[in-house]
Write a protein that holds these residues in place. Structure first.
Motif, PDB file in Angstrom:
ATOM      1  N   PRO A 234      61.276  24.203  36.791  1.00 37.68           N
ATOM      2  CA  PRO A 234      61.333  24.993  38.090  1.00 37.68           C
ATOM      3  C   PRO A 234      60.925  26.630  37.823  1.00 37.68           C
ATOM      4  CG  PRO A 234      63.620  24.567  37.654  1.00 37.68           C
ATOM      5  CD  PRO A 234      62.625  24.049  36.599  1.00 37.68           C
ATOM      6  N   GLN A 235      60.411  27.326  38.897  1.00 40.90           N
ATOM      7  CA  GLN A 235      60.385  28.832  38.665  1.00 40.90           C
ATOM      8  C   GLN A 235      61.672  29.518  38.782  1.00 40.90           C
ATOM      9  OE1 GLN A 235      57.944  29.698  42.080  1.00 40.90           O
ATOM     10  NE2 GLN A 235      59.675  30.134  43.575  1.00 40.90           N
ATOM     11  N   ALA A 236      62.032  30.347  37.816  1.00 42.39           N
ATOM     12  CA  ALA A 236      63.202  30.930  37.770  1.00 42.39           C
ATOM     13  C   ALA A 236      63.062  32.075  36.627  1.00 42.39           C
ATOM     14  CB  ALA A 236      64.131  29.969  37.150  1.00 42.39           C
ATOM     15  N   ILE A 237      64.146  32.850  36.389  1.00 35.79           N
ATOM     16  CA  ILE A 237      64.216  33.634  35.478  1.00 35.79           C
ATOM     17  C   ILE A 237      64.796  33.205  34.289  1.00 35.79           C
ATOM     18  CG2 ILE A 237      65.382  35.783  34.608  1.00 35.79           C
ATOM     19  CD1 ILE A 237      65.473  36.625  37.841  1.00 35.79           C
ATOM     20  N   TYR A 238      64.203  33.174  33.291  1.00 38.03           N
ATOM     21  CA  TYR A 238      64.279  32.543  31.808  1.00 38.03           C
ATOM     22  C   TYR A 238      64.502  33.662  30.964  1.00 38.03           C
ATOM     23  CZ  TYR A 238      63.244  28.106  33.927  1.00 38.03           C
ATOM     24  OH  TYR A 238      63.043  26.997  34.760  1.00 38.03           O
ATOM     25  N   PRO A 239      65.445  33.718  29.898  1.00 36.94           N
ATOM     26  CA  PRO A 239      65.396  34.428  28.649  1.00 36.94           C
ATOM     27  C   PRO A 239      64.266  34.039  27.842  1.00 36.94           C
ATOM     28  CG  PRO A 239      67.392  33.482  29.112  1.00 36.94           C
ATOM     29  CD  PRO A 239      66.636  32.605  29.920  1.00 36.94           C
ATOM     30  N   VAL A 240      63.641  34.882  27.462  1.00 38.13           N
ATOM     31  CA  VAL A 240      62.165  34.741  26.597  1.00 38.13           C
ATOM     32  C   VAL A 240      62.368  35.556  25.282  1.00 38.13           C
ATOM     33  CG1 VAL A 240      59.608  34.766  26.532  1.00 38.13           C
ATOM     34  CG2 VAL A 240      60.789  33.983  28.536  1.00 38.13           C
TER      35      VAL A 240
ATOM     36  N   LEU B 238      59.466  41.841  20.264  1.00 35.86           N
ATOM     37  CA  LEU B 238      59.612  42.327  21.700  1.00 35.86           C
ATOM     38  C   LEU B 238      60.941  42.239  22.043  1.00 35.86           C
ATOM     39  CD1 LEU B 238      56.412  41.006  23.432  1.00 35.86           C
ATOM     40  CD2 LEU B 238      57.104  43.428  22.598  1.00 35.86           C
ATOM     41  N   GLY B 239      61.790  41.317  21.520  1.00 40.38           N
ATOM     42  CA  GLY B 239      63.094  41.024  21.700  1.00 40.38           C
ATOM     43  C   GLY B 239      63.315  40.126  22.836  1.00 40.38           C
ATOM     44  N   THR B 240      64.415  40.043  23.448  1.00 41.79           N
ATOM     45  CA  THR B 240      64.942  39.075  24.583  1.00 41.79           C
ATOM     46  C   THR B 240      64.514  39.795  25.901  1.00 41.79           C
ATOM     47  OG1 THR B 240      66.541  38.331  23.320  1.00 41.79           O
ATOM     48  CG2 THR B 240      66.446  37.628  25.213  1.00 41.79           C
ATOM     49  N   MET B 241      63.647  38.854  26.664  1.00 43.59           N
ATOM     50  CA  MET B 241      63.354  39.403  28.134  1.00 43.59           C
ATOM     51  C   MET B 241      63.813  38.424  29.067  1.00 43.59           C
ATOM     52  SD  MET B 241      59.490  40.544  26.695  1.00 43.59           S
ATOM     53  CE  MET B 241      59.411  39.107  25.644  1.00 43.59           C
ATOM     54  N   GLU B 242      64.407  38.830  30.090  1.00 44.73           N
ATOM     55  CA  GLU B 242      64.731  37.956  31.248  1.00 44.73           C
ATOM     56  C   GLU B 242      63.531  38.026  32.175  1.00 44.73           C
ATOM     57  OE1 GLU B 242      67.465  36.397  31.949  1.00 44.73           O
ATOM     58  OE2 GLU B 242      68.286  36.841  29.933  1.00 44.73           O
ATOM     59  N   ILE B 243      62.513  36.969  32.290  1.00 42.67           N
ATOM     60  CA  ILE B 243      61.475  37.045  32.745  1.00 42.67           C
ATOM     61  C   ILE B 243      61.228  35.945  34.019  1.00 42.67           C
ATOM     62  CG2 ILE B 243      58.893  36.758  32.647  1.00 42.67           C
ATOM     63  CD1 ILE B 243      59.052  37.480  29.767  1.00 42.67           C
ATOM     64  N   PHE B 244      60.708  36.377  35.227  1.00 41.41           N
ATOM     65  CA  PHE B 244      60.421  35.366  36.296  1.00 41.41           C
ATOM     66  C   PHE B 244      59.381  34.680  35.907  1.00 41.41           C
ATOM     67  CE2 PHE B 244      59.252  34.270  40.403  1.00 41.41           C
ATOM     68  CZ  PHE B 244      60.168  33.553  40.857  1.00 41.41           C
ATOM     69  N   LEU B 245      59.312  33.217  35.461  1.00 45.20           N
ATOM     70  CA  LEU B 245      58.239  32.426  35.284  1.00 45.20           C
ATOM     71  C   LEU B 245      57.923  31.318  36.313  1.00 45.20           C
ATOM     72  CD1 LEU B 245      58.806  31.682  31.371  1.00 45.20           C
ATOM     73  CD2 LEU B 245      57.404  33.219  32.388  1.00 45.20           C
TER      74      LEU B 245
ATOM     75  N   SER C 107      51.240  25.412  31.823  1.00 46.13           N
ATOM     76  CA  SER C 107      51.192  26.690  31.801  1.00 46.13           C
ATOM     77  C   SER C 107      52.191  27.451  32.909  1.00 46.13           C
ATOM     78  CB  SER C 107      49.744  27.257  31.999  1.00 46.13           C
ATOM     79  OG  SER C 107      49.414  26.876  33.451  1.00 46.13           O
ATOM     80  N   TYR C 108      52.634  28.522  32.494  1.00 50.91           N
ATOM     81  CA  TYR C 108      53.658  29.445  33.311  1.00 50.91           C
ATOM     82  C   TYR C 108      53.141  30.730  33.596  1.00 50.91           C
ATOM     83  CZ  TYR C 108      56.861  25.579  32.535  1.00 50.91           C
ATOM     84  OH  TYR C 108      57.421  24.403  32.610  1.00 50.91           O
ATOM     85  N   GLN C 109      53.342  31.322  34.572  1.00 52.37           N
ATOM     86  CA  GLN C 109      52.858  32.860  34.650  1.00 52.37           C
ATOM     87  C   GLN C 109      53.972  33.712  35.145  1.00 52.37           C
ATOM     88  OE1 GLN C 109      50.272  33.492  38.231  1.00 52.37           O
ATOM     89  NE2 GLN C 109      49.198  35.077  37.146  1.00 52.37           N
ATOM     90  N   ALA C 110      53.840  34.985  34.330  1.00 49.87           N
ATOM     91  CA  ALA C 110      54.743  36.296  34.875  1.00 49.87           C
ATOM     92  C   ALA C 110      54.012  37.114  35.354  1.00 49.87           C
ATOM     93  CB  ALA C 110      55.436  36.547  33.496  1.00 49.87           C
ATOM     94  N   ILE C 111      54.403  37.859  36.342  1.00 50.59           N
ATOM     95  CA  ILE C 111      53.531  39.100  36.865  1.00 50.59           C
ATOM     96  C   ILE C 111      54.612  40.442  36.783  1.00 50.59           C
ATOM     97  CG2 ILE C 111      52.526  40.007  38.704  1.00 50.59           C
ATOM     98  CD1 ILE C 111      51.552  37.158  39.601  1.00 50.59           C
TER      99      ILE C 111
END
Length: 100
Positions: free
Chosen positions: A65-71, A76-83, A94-98
């Motif tokens: 599901p759409q959520a904030i995931y550690p990527v 670049l390191g670890t990023m908390e991205i809303f995918l 496919s998943y999008q981050a804006i």
């Protein structure tokens, strides 16, 4: 590996060199491999460097599901991205981050 990335400081120029690179998303069921398949500018915004969009692709299988995931990425390191899942594409899920 790099530490935790400051999302506000990241720009499209940070991701563009990593097109087709491997990333790893941490989900409740474990690590999910991702590949960065698209990096696009998304116009002007209040964000330094402007807005941009990233498309990642994961192997086919159950959708997350759409959520904030550690990527994670080695440079670049670890990023908390809303995918957000955007459908099957590029041979996988496919998943999008804006960043706006």
């Amino acid at each position: 590996m790099a530490g935790t990335a400051d999302l506000a400081a990241l720009s499209i120029d940070d991701f563009a060199p990593h097109l087709d690179a491997a990333f790893e998303m941490q989900a409740a069921g474990g690590a999910v491999p991702l590949k960065l398949v698209k990096v696009d500018p998304a116009g002007n915004s209040g964000r330094a460097g402007g807005a941009f969009s990233l498309i990642f692709v994961a192997p086919t299988g159950p959708w997350l599901p759409q959520a904030i995931y550690p990527v994670q990425h080695p440079a670049l390191g670890t990023m908390e991205i809303f995918l957000v899942p955007v459908g099957p594409a590029f041979g996988g899920n496919s998943y999008q981050a804006i960043f706006a």
